[in-house]
Each structure stands twice: as C-alpha cells, then as structure tokens.
Write an enzyme that holds these catalytic residues in place. Sequence first.
Site, PDB file in Angstrom:
ATOM      1  N   GLU A  49      89.945  33.357  55.217  1.00  0.00           N
ATOM      2  CA  GLU A  49      89.713  33.053  56.627  1.00  0.00           C
ATOM      3  C   GLU A  49      88.238  33.211  56.996  1.00  0.00           C
ATOM      4  OE1 GLU A  49      91.930  31.417  58.163  1.00  0.00           O
ATOM      5  OE2 GLU A  49      93.404  31.795  56.598  1.00  0.00           O
ATOM      6  N   HIS A  52      86.386  30.180  55.851  1.00  0.00           N
ATOM      7  CA  HIS A  52      86.521  28.966  56.657  1.00  0.00           C
ATOM      8  C   HIS A  52      85.359  28.811  57.632  1.00  0.00           C
ATOM      9  CE1 HIS A  52      90.094  27.153  55.184  1.00  0.00           C
ATOM     10  NE2 HIS A  52      90.883  28.167  55.490  1.00  0.00           N
ATOM     11  N   GLU A 109      90.456  23.582  52.994  1.00  0.00           N
ATOM     12  CA  GLU A 109      91.423  24.545  52.452  1.00  0.00           C
ATOM     13  C   GLU A 109      91.059  24.964  51.034  1.00  0.00           C
ATOM     14  OE1 GLU A 109      93.795  25.966  54.410  1.00  0.00           O
ATOM     15  OE2 GLU A 109      92.729  24.785  55.919  1.00  0.00           O
ATOM     16  N   ASP A 113      90.286  28.675  49.830  1.00  0.00           N
ATOM     17  CA  ASP A 113      91.000  29.323  48.727  1.00  0.00           C
ATOM     18  C   ASP A 113      90.038  29.890  47.686  1.00  0.00           C
ATOM     19  OD1 ASP A 113      93.451  28.755  49.871  1.00  0.00           O
ATOM     20  OD2 ASP A 113      93.770  26.938  48.693  1.00  0.00           O
TER      21      ASP A 113
END
Length: 168
Positions: A49, A52, A109, A113
């Site tokens: 997170e 991101h 994403e 990851d």
Amino acid sequence: MTPQTVNAYYNPPNNQITFPAAILQPPYFDPKADAPVNYGAIEAIIGREVGHGFDDQGSQFSASGKFEHWWTPESRTTFTQRAVALSKRYDAYEPIPGVHVKGALTLGENIGDFGGVETAYSAYRKYQAEHGKGQAIGGLTGDQRFFLAYAQAWQAKLREGAARAVVD
C-alpha cells in the site's frame, strides 16, 4: 470500508493508507506467529500500500495530494523504462492457456506487489540481522516461512470463467 472488511487501500489525493481492523487477523497478522510469518504477510501488504504512492498512478500525486509532476525528469524516465519492462514481463504470463495478462493494465498492482514483498523481505532481513536467524520450524527456515506466509496471504480460488474475466 467497514472495520470488518478484509482489505487495504491507498488514496492518492489524501496520501492515505487504510487498513480496516479485520485485516489484522490470520492469515495476514497473527500475534502468536513468529516474525517471518508476520513479515511475509501483513508487512508485505503494508509495503504494497505504501508502494502504491509511487506506482504508475500514485507517483503522479505529491505528498500533499496534488496531481502534479514532482519527480525529476531523470527519475521519471528511469521509472518509465522499468515500468515498460515489468509490463512486458507480465504480458508473457499465461495463467489460462491462450489468455495472457495485460501488463500495462495491471502495472500499478504489479508494482505494488513487487514493492510490498521487497520492502517486507528487506525489513525481515534487518530483523534477522538484529535478532538472529532463529531455528527452523517444521523443517522450514525463516525465509521459507516468510514466502509461504506471503503466498497464503494472497491465495485465492477462482473458477476459470472468473479468472478469464479478471485477466481479459
């Protein structure tokens, strides 16, 4: 999200990460588990997170949440080159025969990851340096338990039709 929702997210305009209470339970976090398990699960999610904020979308927002270019041109060029390479890597993945991942569409994403697991593993290695590697448990080393916890945190079961809908 409600407290009982098992999820997490990053909100670029607010520069905010949210972790509802429900994610702080196994398999994501277990106060009774050893360090490798929690680093491989919840720390990888936290790192994901945070990451991101620097992926293809989040990196376009400043620390104050403004949509603005705040990276140096050199940093942005390097990022773009690496992002294209990562997209091509994912384009080669074929989770269902004849169906390939579209790396450009999953880029944020995928960056999340990779960044999450790299951040968590780096933090775990620092923990090991300070506390020792510890003993094998159940015949598995700490590193093995780290990556098994990571896999367990992300495991899911989809029917082929649902998997196709996600990939196509």
